[in-house]
Design a protein around this motif. Sequence first.
Motif, PDB file in Angstrom:
ATOM      1  N   THR A 136       0.792  -1.122  -0.087  1.00 27.25           N
ATOM      2  CA  THR A 136       0.025  -0.083  -0.034  1.00 27.25           C
ATOM      3  C   THR A 136       0.958   1.270   0.170  1.00 27.25           C
ATOM      4  OG1 THR A 136      -1.925  -1.052   1.347  1.00 27.25           O
ATOM      5  CG2 THR A 136      -1.856   1.332   1.261  1.00 27.25           C
ATOM      6  N   CYS A 137       0.711   2.122  -0.998  1.00 23.84           N
ATOM      7  CA  CYS A 137       1.422   3.286  -1.049  1.00 23.84           C
ATOM      8  C   CYS A 137       0.682   4.440  -0.823  1.00 23.84           C
ATOM      9  CB  CYS A 137       2.154   3.453  -2.624  1.00 23.84           C
ATOM     10  SG  CYS A 137       3.456   2.320  -2.971  1.00 23.84           S
ATOM     11  N   PHE A 138       1.404   5.305   0.044  1.00 23.38           N
ATOM     12  CA  PHE A 138       0.457   6.528   0.441  1.00 23.38           C
ATOM     13  C   PHE A 138       1.322   7.950   0.453  1.00 23.38           C
ATOM     14  CE2 PHE A 138       1.727   6.905   4.902  1.00 23.38           C
ATOM     15  CZ  PHE A 138       2.464   5.502   5.201  1.00 23.38           C
ATOM     16  N   SER A 139       0.859   8.829   0.598  1.00 21.15           N
ATOM     17  CA  SER A 139       1.709  10.132   0.822  1.00 21.15           C
ATOM     18  C   SER A 139       0.957  11.074   2.038  1.00 21.15           C
ATOM     19  CB  SER A 139       2.036  11.068  -0.304  1.00 21.15           C
ATOM     20  OG  SER A 139       0.727  11.135  -1.004  1.00 21.15           O
ATOM     21  N   VAL A 140       1.682  11.816   2.629  1.00 22.24           N
ATOM     22  CA  VAL A 140       1.258  12.524   3.778  1.00 22.24           C
ATOM     23  C   VAL A 140       1.541  14.231   3.420  1.00 22.24           C
ATOM     24  CG1 VAL A 140       1.291  13.300   6.146  1.00 22.24           C
ATOM     25  CG2 VAL A 140       1.522  10.905   5.396  1.00 22.24           C
ATOM     26  N   ALA A 141       0.446  15.048   3.330  1.00 20.18           N
ATOM     27  CA  ALA A 141       0.495  16.202   2.688  1.00 20.18           C
ATOM     28  C   ALA A 141       1.747  16.952   3.873  1.00 20.18           C
ATOM     29  CB  ALA A 141      -0.898  16.881   2.887  1.00 20.18           C
ATOM     30  N   GLY A 142       2.503  17.627   3.049  1.00 20.42           N
ATOM     31  CA  GLY A 142       3.607  18.485   3.385  1.00 20.42           C
ATOM     32  C   GLY A 142       4.615  17.690   4.212  1.00 20.42           C
ATOM     33  N   ARG A 143       4.475  16.496   3.861  1.00 20.16           N
ATOM     34  CA  ARG A 143       5.872  15.562   4.688  1.00 20.16           C
ATOM     35  C   ARG A 143       6.618  14.582   3.386  1.00 20.16           C
ATOM     36  NH1 ARG A 143       6.039  17.569   9.842  1.00 20.16           N
ATOM     37  NH2 ARG A 143       4.094  17.367  10.861  1.00 20.16           N
ATOM     38  N   ALA A 144       7.828  14.511   3.634  1.00 20.99           N
ATOM     39  CA  ALA A 144       8.694  13.672   2.679  1.00 20.99           C
ATOM     40  C   ALA A 144       8.426  12.242   3.199  1.00 20.99           C
ATOM     41  CB  ALA A 144      10.098  14.045   2.795  1.00 20.99           C
TER      42      ALA A 144
END
Length: 432
Positions: free
Chosen positions: A375-383
């Motif tokens: 599962t790939c995801f991203s967190v707004a404003g975070r690398a």
Amino acid sequence: MYRTSRRDLLVKSAGVAAAGLVTGSCTAPKASREAAPLSSAPAGQADWGTLRGQFRLEPGWANLALFYLASQPKRVRDAVDHLSAQVDANPLVVPTGMRLPDGPTGWPRVREALAAYIGGRAEDIAITASTSIGLGVVYNGVRTRPGQEFLLTGFDHRAQHMAADLAAEKRGARVRMCSWFADPATATAGGIAAAVGNAIRPHTRVVGITWVQSSTGLRMPVRAVADVVRRANEGRSPADRCLLVVDAVHGLAAVDEDAARLGADVVVAGTHKWLFGPRGTGLVWVRPEILDQLHPTFVSFISGGGAAPLSPGGFLAFEHAFALPVAVAMHQEWGRARVAGRISELATRAKQGLSQTRGVTVHTPMSPELSAGITCFSVAGRANRQVIDHAATRRVRLSALASSPYTRLGTAVINTPAEVDTAIASVAGFAR
Ligand SMILES: Cc1ncc(COP(=O)(O)O)c(C=O)c1O
């Protein structure tokens, strides 16, 4: 769309490659020991908690990065030790006969065990030490004329990019990078297959795809892609045939499918990830009808004909390779469907939990048919490095590819719903 170039690899930098290609477009080529909730197991089958006990994972940590390289179960470790003792006592035992506790082992048994697991024939299997080596064997081995091309996407692993680049350079061929979807989260099987069909040209020699992309978690609809490749091949001579090569490392033992029956021409996989096989093991399966299109690259010490000559030879870590049947037998006992079902159930839990978390975007398709255990995801404003480091402060292990901005959460069969929830909570605490 992310791609590690040869130069990136050589200088070991971690650059993010060009983004934003639309579907079907192509670019110019670049040369815890935490108590596991036990599911109800059918009589005679191990429950997940018992399985978990086979692994000596660091206690107190939720490790959701087990697909990077397998932690080995006790039965596999014991088999490796058993074989290692034999080689140390008398190295000449390798050609004369090594034994697992239940009987003789060696290349024929390894190939037969893998063949039974992937639904193919032993003679169509070559043995390698990793996915990367298998991909090198395949791209380097495909008989290719100057002007022909290998078709890939930026979402495939750099092991495939590099194998294709290096082989293309030698043959006067080229690598063309395409995109099968604009956004993995909204991709459809039909859209992907159509994009592949549109991209194939008369001089396309290989369509290289990844069964489960480690950059997005998307599971490619291999059968649908195989159909469009088959149609594109109508009327072509063997030397002009477009071959479908599948990097299957994150599908093997994570998806309930016979890898040899997906419709691909070549399937490449390491067996040291989801299969929990000994480290330094892998396979290449070749459809017998196209075997003569592949040249061996190395001397092979495996006899038996078929695809065996494609196996890189020399004296290898025999105690690892010859213990592979034990890992396969474990998976067969656990049941491939049951293992895949558990992996998918945990992944769905992760995707649902993350998608309901403020500031988090899930990039892997929600559909179990278009995803598996990553599962790939991203967190707004975070690398992604910040997300991983923050999760580690909560004793959660996550991972990322250097070439992708996404953070990855992998759900192996021995992970638990509680671990997935802990990981989601660690991310939620960090999202703004
Ligand atoms: C999609 C994909 N292909 C290939 C590889 C390389 O695998 P191996 O370590 O077996 O060479 C990886 C590494 O995790 C991967 O994610």
